[in-house]
Write a protein that holds these residues in place. Structure first.
Motif, PDB file in Angstrom:
ATOM      1  N   UNK A 142      -2.484 -19.134 -17.496  1.00  0.00           N
ATOM      2  CA  UNK A 142      -3.277 -18.548 -18.227  1.00  0.00           C
ATOM      3  C   UNK A 142      -4.665 -17.902 -17.463  1.00  0.00           C
ATOM      4  N   UNK A 143      -5.297 -17.089 -18.037  1.00  0.00           N
ATOM      5  CA  UNK A 143      -6.306 -16.281 -17.191  1.00  0.00           C
ATOM      6  C   UNK A 143      -7.505 -17.422 -16.589  1.00  0.00           C
ATOM      7  N   UNK A 144      -7.880 -17.153 -15.500  1.00  0.00           N
ATOM      8  CA  UNK A 144      -8.849 -18.055 -14.720  1.00  0.00           C
ATOM      9  C   UNK A 144      -8.418 -19.230 -14.055  1.00  0.00           C
ATOM     10  N   UNK A 145      -7.079 -19.373 -13.790  1.00  0.00           N
ATOM     11  CA  UNK A 145      -6.839 -20.535 -13.016  1.00  0.00           C
ATOM     12  C   UNK A 145      -6.997 -20.165 -11.437  1.00  0.00           C
ATOM     13  N   UNK A 146      -7.634 -21.191 -10.723  1.00  0.00           N
ATOM     14  CA  UNK A 146      -8.148 -20.918  -9.437  1.00  0.00           C
ATOM     15  C   UNK A 146      -7.432 -22.224  -8.606  1.00  0.00           C
ATOM     16  N   UNK A 147      -7.258 -21.647  -7.325  1.00  0.00           N
ATOM     17  CA  UNK A 147      -6.949 -22.847  -6.419  1.00  0.00           C
ATOM     18  C   UNK A 147      -7.751 -22.543  -5.411  1.00  0.00           C
ATOM     19  N   UNK A 148      -8.218 -23.887  -4.597  1.00  0.00           N
ATOM     20  CA  UNK A 148      -9.248 -23.891  -3.671  1.00  0.00           C
ATOM     21  C   UNK A 148      -8.779 -22.968  -2.204  1.00  0.00           C
ATOM     22  N   UNK A 149      -7.485 -23.028  -2.119  1.00  0.00           N
ATOM     23  CA  UNK A 149      -7.006 -22.315  -0.829  1.00  0.00           C
ATOM     24  C   UNK A 149      -5.619 -22.284  -0.948  1.00  0.00           C
ATOM     25  N   UNK A 150      -4.828 -21.751   0.412  1.00  0.00           N
ATOM     26  CA  UNK A 150      -3.405 -21.506   0.426  1.00  0.00           C
ATOM     27  C   UNK A 150      -2.768 -23.041   0.305  1.00  0.00           C
ATOM     28  N   UNK A 151      -3.373 -23.982   1.233  1.00  0.00           N
ATOM     29  CA  UNK A 151      -2.725 -25.274   1.284  1.00  0.00           C
ATOM     30  C   UNK A 151      -2.629 -25.896  -0.139  1.00  0.00           C
ATOM     31  N   UNK A 152      -3.746 -25.585  -1.126  1.00  0.00           N
ATOM     32  CA  UNK A 152      -3.446 -26.331  -2.355  1.00  0.00           C
ATOM     33  C   UNK A 152      -2.386 -25.784  -3.061  1.00  0.00           C
ATOM     34  N   UNK A 153      -2.213 -24.363  -2.776  1.00  0.00           N
ATOM     35  CA  UNK A 153      -1.053 -23.750  -3.753  1.00  0.00           C
ATOM     36  C   UNK A 153       0.059 -24.375  -3.269  1.00  0.00           C
ATOM     37  N   UNK A 154       0.420 -24.202  -1.795  1.00  0.00           N
ATOM     38  CA  UNK A 154       1.746 -24.735  -1.346  1.00  0.00           C
ATOM     39  C   UNK A 154       2.159 -26.197  -1.647  1.00  0.00           C
ATOM     40  N   UNK A 155       0.703 -26.994  -1.625  1.00  0.00           N
ATOM     41  CA  UNK A 155       0.878 -28.329  -1.964  1.00  0.00           C
ATOM     42  C   UNK A 155       1.667 -28.641  -3.557  1.00  0.00           C
ATOM     43  N   UNK A 184     -11.752 -18.795  -2.880  1.00  0.00           N
ATOM     44  CA  UNK A 184     -10.775 -19.440  -3.670  1.00  0.00           C
ATOM     45  C   UNK A 184      -9.753 -18.616  -3.789  1.00  0.00           C
ATOM     46  N   UNK A 185      -8.400 -18.933  -4.395  1.00  0.00           N
ATOM     47  CA  UNK A 185      -7.437 -18.047  -4.917  1.00  0.00           C
ATOM     48  C   UNK A 185      -7.278 -17.957  -6.370  1.00  0.00           C
ATOM     49  N   UNK A 186      -7.123 -16.729  -6.736  1.00  0.00           N
ATOM     50  CA  UNK A 186      -6.790 -16.550  -8.362  1.00  0.00           C
ATOM     51  C   UNK A 186      -5.076 -16.609  -8.532  1.00  0.00           C
ATOM     52  N   UNK A 187      -4.580 -17.624  -9.199  1.00  0.00           N
ATOM     53  CA  UNK A 187      -3.350 -17.605  -9.553  1.00  0.00           C
ATOM     54  C   UNK A 187      -2.933 -16.950 -10.670  1.00  0.00           C
ATOM     55  N   UNK A 188      -1.739 -16.057 -10.507  1.00  0.00           N
ATOM     56  CA  UNK A 188      -1.351 -15.187 -11.699  1.00  0.00           C
ATOM     57  C   UNK A 188       0.205 -15.964 -12.339  1.00  0.00           C
ATOM     58  N   UNK A 189       1.026 -16.421 -11.594  1.00  0.00           N
ATOM     59  CA  UNK A 189       2.156 -16.951 -11.675  1.00  0.00           C
ATOM     60  C   UNK A 189       2.784 -17.566 -10.717  1.00  0.00           C
ATOM     61  N   UNK A 190       3.952 -18.291 -11.187  1.00  0.00           N
ATOM     62  CA  UNK A 190       4.919 -18.727 -10.364  1.00  0.00           C
ATOM     63  C   UNK A 190       6.295 -18.374 -10.391  1.00  0.00           C
ATOM     64  N   UNK A 191       6.901 -18.242  -9.518  1.00  0.00           N
ATOM     65  CA  UNK A 191       8.489 -17.510  -9.853  1.00  0.00           C
ATOM     66  C   UNK A 191       9.269 -18.096  -8.785  1.00  0.00           C
ATOM     67  N   UNK A 192      10.623 -17.760  -8.754  1.00  0.00           N
ATOM     68  CA  UNK A 192      11.504 -18.205  -7.440  1.00  0.00           C
ATOM     69  C   UNK A 192      11.254 -17.068  -6.386  1.00  0.00           C
ATOM     70  N   UNK A 193      11.522 -17.605  -5.087  1.00  0.00           N
ATOM     71  CA  UNK A 193      11.246 -16.982  -3.987  1.00  0.00           C
ATOM     72  C   UNK A 193      12.167 -15.826  -3.815  1.00  0.00           C
ATOM     73  N   UNK A 194      13.235 -15.564  -4.337  1.00  0.00           N
ATOM     74  CA  UNK A 194      14.099 -14.578  -4.468  1.00  0.00           C
ATOM     75  C   UNK A 194      13.664 -13.582  -5.492  1.00  0.00           C
ATOM     76  N   UNK A 195      12.777 -13.823  -6.448  1.00  0.00           N
ATOM     77  CA  UNK A 195      12.272 -12.936  -7.477  1.00  0.00           C
ATOM     78  C   UNK A 195      11.725 -11.578  -7.004  1.00  0.00           C
ATOM     79  N   UNK A 196      12.124 -10.431  -7.381  1.00  0.00           N
ATOM     80  CA  UNK A 196      11.479  -9.296  -6.738  1.00  0.00           C
ATOM     81  C   UNK A 196      10.085  -9.056  -7.031  1.00  0.00           C
ATOM     82  N   UNK A 197       9.139  -9.019  -5.824  1.00  0.00           N
ATOM     83  CA  UNK A 197       7.767  -8.720  -6.010  1.00  0.00           C
ATOM     84  C   UNK A 197       7.295  -7.546  -5.834  1.00  0.00           C
ATOM     85  N   UNK A 198       7.639  -6.696  -6.810  1.00  0.00           N
ATOM     86  CA  UNK A 198       7.150  -5.436  -6.859  1.00  0.00           C
ATOM     87  C   UNK A 198       5.588  -5.047  -7.279  1.00  0.00           C
ATOM     88  N   UNK A 199       4.772  -5.524  -6.191  1.00  0.00           N
ATOM     89  CA  UNK A 199       3.464  -5.490  -6.912  1.00  0.00           C
ATOM     90  C   UNK A 199       2.447  -4.556  -6.310  1.00  0.00           C
TER      91      UNK A 199
END
Length: 254
Positions: free
Chosen positions: A92-105, A18-33
């Motif tokens: 918040x810490x610990x948010x999981x998504x089952x896969x990429x499809x679930x995140x995009x949905x 599964x995927x660990x989710x940190x944050x949501x932001x705009x697609x144009x946001x700098x992603x200096x990761x």
């Protein structure tokens, strides 16, 4: 016994973690990761899934996710790096998504709401204030200012009071303490609210009388921190003020 050839059992297809989710932001946001470690040290920096004008920052989730100190630090470091370049919706810490499809949905279904929140949080940060007061100091105030409490205290202290007197004293003091702490909480929030865009009050824990989060313009963060320090100084040693921030605006992302 014949020497029959042996064959290895078929290999089962390993599903992606599964995927660990940190944050949501705009697609144009700098992603200096680059250079950031992920929760669970799963290898490489976090990644971003872009969909419908939004980006979810994710990484593979560790199989034994626990709120360990290093993972909490990694979680916050990712969010702070993102916040340095603009508005984010921190998870918040610990948010999981089952896969990429679930995140995009999720990005598709809640896209308008996420975009609205990002606009509201643009240029802001969060400060959290917890406060407690010495119970001895509070009790002295109650006994000084309440004639009934003082009378019952003197009566029971001298040993002349009845069981009902002791019960009445305990109930009266409890009501007085609760009322005074509520009033005090309102006063403290009122003194800082003028420097904040919004505030959210949560239930205080243990001996605290206040647990409040403020949404503050980044341009006023230093001013707000100074106001918090002055407030603690003005109330004196009988009070314990713990101000944390700037923080990701967790309390205002939902």
């Amino acid at each position: 016994m014949s020497d029959a050839p042996t064959t290895a059992p078929p290999t089962e297809t390993q599903s992606a973690p599964p995927l660990y989710v940190y944050a949501v932001t705009g697609s144009g946001h700098p992603l200096n990761l680059d250079g950031l470690r992920t929760v669970g040290d799963m290898g490489g920096p976090p990644d971003a899934l872009v969909h419908t004008g939004l980006a979810a920052v994710v990484s593979p989730a560790p199989p034994d996710l626990r709120p360990k100190r290093r993972d909490l630090a990694a979680h916050q470091a990712v969010q702070e790096r993102l916040m340095a370049d603009g508005a984010v919706l921190p998870m918040r810490f610990g948010l999981l998504a089952p896969d990429e499809t679930a995140v995009r949905t999720a990005l598709e279904q809640h896209g308008e709401e996420y975009a609205r929140r990002l606009t509201e949080l643009h240029g802001t940060t969060e400060f959290n204030l917890k406060a407690a007061r010495s119970q001895d100091d509070l009790l002295r105030e109650v006994l000084t200012e309440s004639d009934d409490a003082r009378r019952l205290n003197e009566l029971t202290r001298d040993g002349n009071g009845t069981y009902d007197d002791r019960v009445a004293l305990g109930e009266l003091v409890a009501r007085q303490v609760d009322a005074r702490q509520r009033l005090l909480a309102d006063q403290v929030v009122g003194q800082l609210s003028g420097l904040a865009r919004a505030s959210v009050v949560a239930d205080p824990a243990q001996d605290d009388f206040l647990n409040v989060s403020f949404l503050v313009e980044r341009s006023r963060a230093h001013e707000f921190a100074e106001a918090g320090e002055k407030l603690a100084h003005d109330y004196g040693e009988a009070y314990d003020f713990r101000l944390r921030g700037p923080l990701p605006p967790y309390s205002f992302a939902a």
